[in-house]
Write a protein that holds these residues in place. Structure first.
Motif, PDB file in Angstrom:
ATOM      1  N   GLY A  79     -62.108 -12.755   7.587  1.00 20.91           N
ATOM      2  CA  GLY A  79     -62.148 -11.486   7.091  1.00 20.91           C
ATOM      3  C   GLY A  79     -61.519 -10.520   8.321  1.00 20.91           C
ATOM      4  N   MET A  80     -62.354 -10.632   9.457  1.00 25.34           N
ATOM      5  CA  MET A  80     -62.056  -9.847  10.713  1.00 25.34           C
ATOM      6  C   MET A  80     -60.394 -10.350  11.004  1.00 25.34           C
ATOM      7  N   TYR A  87     -62.942   0.706  12.345  1.00 24.72           N
ATOM      8  CA  TYR A  87     -64.579  -0.018  12.170  1.00 24.72           C
ATOM      9  C   TYR A  87     -64.696  -1.246  11.241  1.00 24.72           C
ATOM     10  N   LEU A  88     -65.569  -2.083  11.293  1.00 21.65           N
ATOM     11  CA  LEU A  88     -65.808  -3.036  10.605  1.00 21.65           C
ATOM     12  C   LEU A  88     -67.139  -2.930   9.922  1.00 21.65           C
ATOM     13  N   PHE A  89     -67.140  -3.248   8.673  1.00 19.40           N
ATOM     14  CA  PHE A  89     -68.295  -3.100   7.899  1.00 19.40           C
ATOM     15  C   PHE A  89     -68.323  -4.552   6.891  1.00 19.40           C
ATOM     16  N   PHE A  90     -69.376  -5.426   7.289  1.00 20.56           N
ATOM     17  CA  PHE A  90     -69.760  -6.464   6.782  1.00 20.56           C
ATOM     18  C   PHE A  90     -70.690  -6.196   5.313  1.00 20.56           C
ATOM     19  N   LEU A  91     -70.104  -6.376   4.450  1.00 21.61           N
ATOM     20  CA  LEU A  91     -70.880  -6.254   3.225  1.00 21.61           C
ATOM     21  C   LEU A  91     -71.193  -7.378   2.530  1.00 21.61           C
ATOM     22  N   ASP A  92     -72.477  -7.950   2.029  1.00 21.95           N
ATOM     23  CA  ASP A  92     -72.638  -9.049   1.098  1.00 21.95           C
ATOM     24  C   ASP A  92     -72.239  -8.714  -0.162  1.00 21.95           C
ATOM     25  N   PHE A 172     -64.669  -2.399  20.514  1.00 16.98           N
ATOM     26  CA  PHE A 172     -65.699  -2.891  21.069  1.00 16.98           C
ATOM     27  C   PHE A 172     -65.887  -4.546  20.712  1.00 16.98           C
ATOM     28  N   VAL A 173     -65.594  -4.626  19.540  1.00 16.06           N
ATOM     29  CA  VAL A 173     -65.842  -6.200  19.143  1.00 16.06           C
ATOM     30  C   VAL A 173     -64.779  -7.049  19.554  1.00 16.06           C
ATOM     31  N   PHE A 178     -66.594 -11.080  20.059  1.00 13.16           N
ATOM     32  CA  PHE A 178     -67.838 -11.427  19.033  1.00 13.16           C
ATOM     33  C   PHE A 178     -67.333 -12.316  17.862  1.00 13.16           C
ATOM     34  N   GLN A 179     -67.991 -13.372  17.507  1.00 11.30           N
ATOM     35  CA  GLN A 179     -67.418 -13.849  16.239  1.00 11.30           C
ATOM     36  C   GLN A 179     -69.016 -14.586  15.824  1.00 11.30           C
TER      37      GLN A 179
END
Length: 765
Positions: A79-80, A87-92, A172-173, A178-179
């Protein structure tokens, strides 16, 4: 077009009952500068189709379909790669956003000048309706700089170490690379490095995420060796710290947190298999020796003792300590259960004796509506099993006053008798369209199939929690305990599949077989239709109108929604009204009073609903699930909805029947009569609505549902054997007009009531 402010990355796997709610909670936000990257991790259910449906109607949704199942972490990585937001928002995909929360996030990001990470709060939502804010929510109220590092405000490291209670600045990521790693506990090697590396962190004191606490389906609550992944994940965190010497000061804190995490996993019975617990403990001990900093100070008290035992590798002592603590709790529970068991002992003694005998691999029980005999989906399976699995002996559950309705030669058991409990103790297969009694014990190796008894319009299962008038004091805990026995749950359409999964959060497997009882709508002949009408007393050439209303939870007795005498009179002698009251009201005095109406036949007590539908030229219903069954016949359906708003408010509904209708809707008796007098009941507009309705709700009903169930459940053949026939290739049973025209020449269609002109004529082949 500029990039969106926020990219919501939603990894998706086996959440078809919750995915719509998740996506809707995002798309209905007041703040619109976002994109959704839905990543279908090769989910075996309908998640991929649901995702594509949303992507097709909203350009903010992008569907990514992985070719193989890669797990939560790598699905997020995929998804990234597609995300374009700041901004990244990881939602289950089984969680939801609270209304207005994206606007709050955007406002806070602006107010704190785009921090590397923004942390926000969440609330746990439970299946029984309770919502509980994070118990550590007070950290958001503590004083401190508004933009900070983890070292400046370490209290935020006490929060649950998950990825979905934060948004991350994409730059920043990317700068740190970051992974997410593969395996369980994938949040650990992301969250710690991110927070320890971030130079600018901000906080939002607001509940943004509703974190669903599922009864079943949480992989971290599953007994598996996959819990050993925790060791690799912490190794990755320590490796990251070693590669970034400026973070070395975090080692003591991280080490203590790691050992506490190992202890928490060992404390649970539903994590590491019993056979591997000693091995897990040994691995924890090796990590203790490998990563313990020189300046580490153990905690005090019981937790410090556990740390010491892990350091020494003293598993026997550690296990003894755990057993002693659990023993005290179990003693209290055992005493309470023993008292209850003694009270019921006399009733259960015979049953318990039978439970000691072997399971009969060739014995099946079929029960419908708490013993109403030979009706509905269970007995349709029974009939097909006699045909293609004759080695399996079937027994039908029937109350004493229903025994006479059973076909000759049907073996049966009467609830409460000794033979009933003998069969219930020893049968291999159990089919029911409701639930068996609480006393029934599901034995190892037995198979329970919940056939259901209709497609849901109204709320079912735990979705009734907010509708006390409908629930009538139901114990939802006991309901789910009974439902935990299900191995399979049948559905006739994707809508039902999703609802059953959410309304009954248990571990069953959804079986999209179609409803066995509806097979007859494709296998019945013209002769069958004529025979049924003759048995009911319907004269050839008459238009049979089947009126089948549902039960209303706010009425204690049958309250007619129509003036039947006037309706019959207004329709005239060319029509006959078949009144099918809900089975709750069979034999009621209210129904008895209606039998005197001209051209009315009370068929409430008739055994077979399928017979009545085959006999009818048109169906009038309100919100009953009979409309979904009758739609298979592709005959006109009218919805009489004089109290739709009251019904929807008192019971809760899954969709707006006034919009997703199977035919014309009448809100008054006069409107209903006008549909007949004008001929609109069978016009092209009605046929168009019905076509759309059938495609949505008759997906798997093709005349072979019973065979699919027997072949898969009893004979072990693959799911959907035989394959579902496409809707356009199915041929429903003949209409009454067609049935008579095939034997006695073309039958004249009766004129509409009051001699009004007809709508589009019905072509009789």
């Amino acid at each position: 077009m500029s990039n969106p402010r926020i990219s919501l990355i939603v990894p998706i796997y086996q959440v078809q009952g919750y995915l719509r709610e998740c996506l809707d909670s995002i798309l209905e936000q007041s703040y619109a500068d976002f994109e959704i990257i839905g990543v279908n991790d090769c989910s075996p259910d309908a998640c991929g189709d649901i995702l594509d449906e949303y992507a097709s109607r909203d350009e903010r949704v992008k569907a990514v379909h992985l070719r193989e199942n890669v797990g939560l972490g790598r699905a997020r990585n995929a998804g990234m790669e597609q995300a374009t937001g700041d901004y990244l928002f990881f939602l289950d995909s089984d969680d939801t956003l609270t209304p207005g929360s994206l606007q709050q996030i955007a406002d806070r990001l602006d107010a704190t000048d785009d921090p590397d990470v923004l942390i926000f709060d969440y609330a746990r939502t439970f299946w029984w309706g309770k919502a509980q804010r994070n118990i550590l929510a007070s950290v958001f109220q503590k004083s401190g700089p508004e933009v900070f590092t983890a070292k400046q405000r370490p209290e935020f490291l006490k929060l649950i170490m998950v990825v979905w209670n934060k948004v991350y600045r994409r730059g920043f990521v990317d700068r740190h690379g970051f992974q997410f790693p593969p395996g369980y506990y994938e949040d650990t090697p992301w969250t710690f490095p991110v927070l320890m590396s971030a130079e600018r962190i901000a906080a939002l004191d607001s509940v943004v995420v509703h974190y669903r606490q599922r009864r079943q389906g949480n992989i971290l609550r599953t007994v598996s060796r996959k819990h050993f992944d925790i060791f690799d994940q912490y190794e990755r965190v320590f490796t990251f710290i070693e590669a970034n010497p400026e973070l070395a000061e975090w080692k003591p804190w991280l080490f203590g947190h790691m050992i506490d995490h190992f202890i928490a996993i060992l404390a649970k019975d539903n994590r590491v298999p019993d056979s591997a617990r000693a091995e897990f403990f040994e691995q924890a001990s090796r990590h203790y020796r490998q990563y313990m900093p020189a300046d580490y100070v153990r905690p005090q008290g019981l937790q410090g003792l556990k740390h010491n035992l892990i350091a020494r590798g003293a598993y026997p002592v550690f296990q003894t300590l755990k057993v002693a603590n659990k023993g005290r709790k179990r003693l209290r529970t055992t005493v309470r259960k023993a008292k209850n068991k003694v009270e019921k002992r006399q009733l259960q003694q015979f049953y318990e004796t039978q439970l000691k005998r072997p399971v009969d691999e060739n014995l099946a029980v079929y029960s419908s509506y708490w013993g109403r005999g030979y009706v509905c989906n269970p007995v349709a399976v029974y009939a097909k099993a006699k045909e293609i699995a004759p080695q399996i002996h079937g027994v039908v559950v029937a109350l004493e006053d229903e025994v006479h309705t059973l076909p000759p030669g049907t073996d049966y058991i009467v609830p409460g008798t000794r033979r009933y409990w003998e069969v219930m103790a020893r049968a291999k297969y159990f089919f029911n369209n409701v639930n068996f009694e609480d006393m029934l014990i599901k034995r190892e190796g037995t198979v329970h199939v919940q056939t259901q008894h209709g497609t849901p319009v109204k709320h079912m299962g735990i979705d009734m929690l907010n509708y006390p008038a409908a629930a009538k004091g139901m114990s939802f805990g006991k309901l789910l305990q009974r439902s935990d026995r299900w191995d399979y749950c049948l559905s006739s359409n994707r809508h039902s599949t999703e609802i059953w999964e959410r309304a009954y959060p248990c571990s069953f497997k959804g079986l999209e077989s179609g409803y066995p009882r509806n097979d007859r709508f494709y296998t019945s002949t013209a002769e069958d239709v004529r025979r049924i009408r003759e048995e009911l007393g319907i004269e050839p050439g008459k238009i049979a109108v089947l009126y089948a209303p549902t039960h209303r939870d706010y009425n204690k007795v049958f309250v007619p929604q129509l003036d039947f005498a006037k309706l019959c009179e207004d329709l005239g002698d060319d029509y006959v009204l078949l009144l099918r009251g809900h089975h709750f009201y069979s034999g009621s005095s209210e129904l008895e009073k209606l039998k005197s109406a001209p051209n009315l036949i009370d068929v409430t007590g008739h055994t077979s609903s399928e017979d009545l539908q085959l006999a009818a030229d048109v169906l009038i219903t309100d919100y009953s699930s009979i409309m979904f069954d009758y739609a298979n016949l592709d005959r006109p359906i009218l919805v009489y909805a004089d109290d739709w708003e009251i019904y929807a408010a008192s019971r809760g509904v899954y969709f707006d029947l006034m919009e997703d209708r199977p035919g014309h809707v009448a809100r008054s008796q006069q409107q209903l009569l006008n549909l007949f007098t004008s001929g609109a009941w069978q016009d092209e507009l009605s046929a168009g609505w019905r076509e759309t309705f059938r495609r949505r709700f008759c997906q798997f009903d093709d005349g072979r549902a019973s065979e699919r169930v027997v072949r898969h459940v009893m004979l072990g053949e693959p799911v959907n054997t035989p394959a579902v026939i496409p809707l356009d290739e199915r041929t429903p049973a003949p209409t009454p007009q067609q049935a008579y025209s095939r034997t006695a020449g073309r039958t004249t269609v009766p004129k509409p009531a009051s001699g009004e002109p007809t709508g589009t004529p019905v072509k009789v082949n």
